[in-house]
Each structure stands twice: as C-alpha cells, then as structure tokens.
Write a protein that holds these residues in place. Structure first.
Motif, PDB file in Angstrom:
ATOM      1  N   ALA A 308      43.357   1.467  71.862  1.00 48.55           N
ATOM      2  CA  ALA A 308      43.983   2.663  72.445  1.00 48.55           C
ATOM      3  C   ALA A 308      44.467   3.596  71.336  1.00 48.55           C
ATOM      4  N   GLY A 309      43.990   4.832  71.391  1.00 47.80           N
ATOM      5  CA  GLY A 309      44.417   5.815  70.391  1.00 47.80           C
ATOM      6  C   GLY A 309      43.462   5.968  69.231  1.00 47.80           C
ATOM      7  N   CYS A 310      42.569   4.981  69.018  1.00 44.68           N
ATOM      8  CA  CYS A 310      41.580   5.068  67.943  1.00 44.68           C
ATOM      9  C   CYS A 310      40.437   5.959  68.401  1.00 44.68           C
ATOM     10  N   MET A 311      39.962   6.854  67.526  1.00 41.28           N
ATOM     11  CA  MET A 311      38.899   7.771  67.893  1.00 41.28           C
ATOM     12  C   MET A 311      37.622   7.466  67.126  1.00 41.28           C
ATOM     13  N   ALA A 312      36.490   7.785  67.746  1.00 43.34           N
ATOM     14  CA  ALA A 312      35.194   7.675  67.085  1.00 43.34           C
ATOM     15  C   ALA A 312      34.880   8.991  66.387  1.00 43.34           C
ATOM     16  N   SER A 313      34.135   8.907  65.281  1.00 37.85           N
ATOM     17  CA  SER A 313      33.918  10.077  64.434  1.00 37.85           C
ATOM     18  C   SER A 313      32.737  10.938  64.840  1.00 37.85           C
ATOM     19  N   GLY A 314      31.959  10.511  65.832  1.00 40.05           N
ATOM     20  CA  GLY A 314      30.774  11.274  66.181  1.00 40.05           C
ATOM     21  C   GLY A 314      29.787  11.254  65.027  1.00 40.05           C
ATOM     22  N   ALA A 315      29.294  12.432  64.631  1.00 40.21           N
ATOM     23  CA  ALA A 315      28.310  12.523  63.545  1.00 40.21           C
ATOM     24  C   ALA A 315      28.950  12.602  62.165  1.00 40.21           C
ATOM     25  N   LEU A 316      30.268  12.577  62.098  1.00 35.52           N
ATOM     26  CA  LEU A 316      30.949  12.722  60.810  1.00 35.52           C
ATOM     27  C   LEU A 316      30.846  11.450  59.975  1.00 35.52           C
ATOM     28  N   SER A 317      30.447  11.606  58.721  1.00 39.80           N
ATOM     29  CA  SER A 317      30.482  10.494  57.776  1.00 39.80           C
ATOM     30  C   SER A 317      31.933  10.170  57.443  1.00 39.80           C
ATOM     31  N   ALA A 318      32.157   9.059  56.767  1.00 34.02           N
ATOM     32  CA  ALA A 318      33.527   8.675  56.405  1.00 34.02           C
ATOM     33  C   ALA A 318      34.229   9.740  55.565  1.00 34.02           C
ATOM     34  N   PRO A 319      33.590  10.304  54.514  1.00 33.60           N
ATOM     35  CA  PRO A 319      34.292  11.339  53.739  1.00 33.60           C
ATOM     36  C   PRO A 319      34.641  12.574  54.555  1.00 33.60           C
ATOM     37  N   ARG A 320      33.700  12.990  55.426  1.00 31.82           N
ATOM     38  CA  ARG A 320      33.984  14.162  56.257  1.00 31.82           C
ATOM     39  C   ARG A 320      35.036  13.851  57.320  1.00 31.82           C
ATOM     40  N   ALA A 321      34.970  12.641  57.874  1.00 33.83           N
ATOM     41  CA  ALA A 321      35.958  12.254  58.881  1.00 33.83           C
ATOM     42  C   ALA A 321      37.357  12.233  58.278  1.00 33.83           C
ATOM     43  N   ARG A 322      37.457  11.846  57.019  1.00 32.29           N
ATOM     44  CA  ARG A 322      38.767  11.829  56.356  1.00 32.29           C
ATOM     45  C   ARG A 322      39.352  13.238  56.273  1.00 32.29           C
ATOM     46  N   ILE A 323      38.553  14.215  55.834  1.00 29.48           N
ATOM     47  CA  ILE A 323      39.050  15.594  55.775  1.00 29.48           C
ATOM     48  C   ILE A 323      39.402  16.092  57.164  1.00 29.48           C
ATOM     49  N   ALA A 324      38.550  15.785  58.145  1.00 30.47           N
ATOM     50  CA  ALA A 324      38.816  16.226  59.517  1.00 30.47           C
ATOM     51  C   ALA A 324      40.123  15.639  60.036  1.00 30.47           C
ATOM     52  N   LEU A 325      40.382  14.368  59.732  1.00 26.71           N
ATOM     53  CA  LEU A 325      41.617  13.734  60.200  1.00 26.71           C
ATOM     54  C   LEU A 325      42.831  14.342  59.498  1.00 26.71           C
ATOM     55  N   GLN A 326      42.710  14.592  58.206  1.00 29.74           N
ATOM     56  CA  GLN A 326      43.827  15.223  57.498  1.00 29.74           C
ATOM     57  C   GLN A 326      44.168  16.579  58.115  1.00 29.74           C
ATOM     58  N   LEU A 327      43.149  17.383  58.378  1.00 25.12           N
ATOM     59  CA  LEU A 327      43.381  18.706  58.955  1.00 25.12           C
ATOM     60  C   LEU A 327      43.916  18.595  60.386  1.00 25.12           C
TER      61      LEU A 327
END
Length: 358
Positions: A308-327
């Motif tokens: 619960a609360g964990c999200m999937a990144s879709g097409a985002l790679s780990a490095p891109r997902a990290r920036i997306a999560l920070q923003l």
C-alpha cells in the motif's frame, strides 16, 4: 560568439549552454587510446569555434558555461542552476532555441528533469531545448561531438511547424524526447539514444512526431524547481540474489525520504525486503518500484500486489524514476504549504503515466 548575459543580447540567437562531459573531454593519447580521457576540459566557446564554419549562415550563437564537469558528478545543485537558466532563456524573446552540451553518463536524469520542470514552458514558447553530447572526447580521431552539436543547432533553429517546442535530445543523427534518453551501452556512439523512440533529425518520422504530440498534450504543468538545498533525499536500491533485509533497514535510521527499488524482471524484489519495506512505509518513506533490466514497463500490481502506497514506475528507468520522485516529493511539499490536498503519488503519476512512444 560571446558569453550569454540576460537582457544584454537583444538580437535573435541560439543559446548554447555548456555542462562539460565527454564532448568537452581531452584524451592524452587520442590516437592509441581515445577512451582514456578526462571529461570537462574544453570550454563551450572553444567547442563552438571548432564548428563555426559549418554553422548555417545568419544563425547567431551565444554561449554560456554553466559547468564543465564529468557528468558522473552531476549534482542536484547543478540541476537547479541549469533549470533556472533554461527557464530564464525560454522567457527571453531574443532566444530562439537552446542547445545544452552534456555528458552522456547522466544525460537521462537531466533530460527527465528538464521535461518535468520546463517542458510546458518550452511548448508554450514554441522553442526547442536540445540536449546533446558525445561518446568520444573532443580530440579523438573521428570524434562524434562536432556532428552532434551541429545537428542540435540545426534542429534548435528550424521552424516550429516542423516539430513543436519541447525538450529533446540529438545524438548520432537522431532526435528523441530528452525524457526518453537511456544510456544502455558503455561505448557505442549511439548509446544514450539507441533504446529510445526516435526520429532522423533530417526527416521527421510522422509516427514518432504523433507520439511526441500525445506526450505533450498530456503534460499539464511544469513542476517547481527545488532550491539548491531543497532536493528530497532519494536513493536507488537494487534487488539481487542473496539480498538482505539490512539493505532496507539500514536506510530507516537515516533521513532518507524515498527509495527507488530496482527489482528483477518486472520489478519484483527479494522476499527479505518485504518486512523492512513495510517499516519504511510506516515511517512515511516514499517507495517506487522499477526494473533493473533497463527496458520495458514496470506496471502496478505486477507481478504481485503492491505494498500500500508503493508506486510502479511505468516506463521510467531507475535513474529517471529517482529524479521524478524527488520532484514529486518537493511538489507535494509546496502543495501542502499552499493548502492543496495533493500527495507525492499524485505528482509522480503525472510523469509515470504519460503516453509512451513505441
């Protein structure tokens, strides 16, 4: 050519921002060993002077050195600085397009960051921001930097009806959305773009362009740029055979605000992580699941029901997902201050759920 100073250059021009990288690198023995070099050694004005004779007639160029580093050392503070410079230039009527020379190692992070913070503004202003770089240092035989830079300049300066304003990347004669960059090869000249949906820069592929327009239509608004000291702390952890629970519990004693879980296959993680990850959620640590494979989509509740609360990144790679999560975390903080009931999941979904160009 001269250094860019806002409000002093009023004639139409392309702004070229130098960030360093291999394109500005020097190899001590380029003939024998071009892959042994130091990145970020040549300033942007010297790089541009090398191609000056090939620049289309009448195209005025202004250069600005934002940084001159090996891009593996890219920092959040430099992203903030770059983002603010790009925003300022997009709002400058004299700037007709922007080219950014950048190291390929972290180009995908910067590409995602610029899309998330400047994509809507670039579209609204009908201006293209083009990220480019190279895989060979500037003094290597057959260096790819000059041709990449020329292609980027040409694409940044072509009429907007050929391709809408936005945040793009150009390498090896092809262009893609900068947020689609993903360096998945150590040495290939097209490494940052070989796995990305792309088009020839000389003849735009209509199918690719249709996908670009779908992404841009779905991009509602730009995210706020965090201040240099305001970036949320997010780490990437990779699941593997023999993974230990301590890999997660270690971080729960820190002030980490989010974890990107680079899982195996479709984004599944080792069973040893389950209990400590439940502890992370109870501490309000944001969790995003992605795949360590580097390709394909990570989908919600696949292969198992998500925590619960964990999200999937879709097409985002780990490095891109990290920036997306920070923003997303920063945007949620700003929304809370403004009295808006929006969560980091709401903001993260705006990036992760964008249409994917196939």
């Amino acid at each position: 050519m001269s250094l860019y100073s806002p409000n002093t250059e009023q004639s139409p021009h392309i702004l070229i921002l130098g960030m360093g990288g291999t394109i500005a690198g020097i190899a001590p023995n380029p003939e024998q060993n071009p892959l042994q070099y130091r990145a970020g050694q040549v300033d942007i004005q010297d790089l541009v002077s090398q191609i000056e004779e090939a620049v289309p007639a009448g195209l005025k160029l202004i250069t600005r050195q934002v940084a001159n580093i090996n891009s593996r050392n890219m920092s959040e503070e430099l992203m903030t600085e770059l983002g603010l410079v790009v925003q300022q230039a997009l709002n400058d009527a004299a700037v007709k397009g922007i080219v950014i020379t950048h190291g390929t190692d972290t180009m995908e992070e910067t590409g995602l960051f610029l899309q998330a913070t400047c994509g809507k503004l670039a579209l609204k202003q009908s201006k293209r921001v083009i990220v480019t770089g190279s895989m060979l240092p500037s003094n290597a035989p057959h260096a790819d930097g000059p041709s990449n830079l020329l292609d980027a300049l040409r694409w940044a300066s072509t009429p907007p009806e050929n391709c809408p304003g936005g945040i793009y990347a150009v390498l090896s004669g092809r262009g893609c959305l900068a947020m689609d960059l993903s360096k998945r090869h150590a040495t290939a000249l097209n490494a940052p773009i070989q796995s990305s949906p792309s088009s020839s820069v000389t003849l735009i592929n209509p199918s690719w362009l249709s996908g670009v327009k779908a992404v841009q239509a779905a991009w509602i608004e730009d995210f706020p740029i965090p201040g240099a000291g305001d970036w949320p702390w997010v780490e990437i952890l990779t699941s593997h055979a023999g993974a230990r629970s301590q890999t997660i519990s270690h971080w729960l004693t820190s002030k980490v605000e989010g974890l990107i879980l680079a899982g195996s296959g479709s984004g599944g993680f080792h069973d040893a992580w389950k209990i400590p990850l439940e502890g992370a959620l109870s501490k309000q640590v944001a969790l995003v699941r992605t795949s360590r494979t580097g390709a394909g989509d990570t989908l919600a509740n696949i292969p198992e029901i998500d925590l619960a609360g964990c999200m999937a990144s879709g097409a985002l790679s780990a490095p891109r997902a990290r920036i997306a999560l920070q923003l997303a975390l920063y945007a949620a903080q700003q929304a809370k201050i403004a009295g808006k009931a929006l969560t980091w999941q709401d903001f993260f979904a705006r990036i992760a759920n964008l249409p994917v160009i196939r």
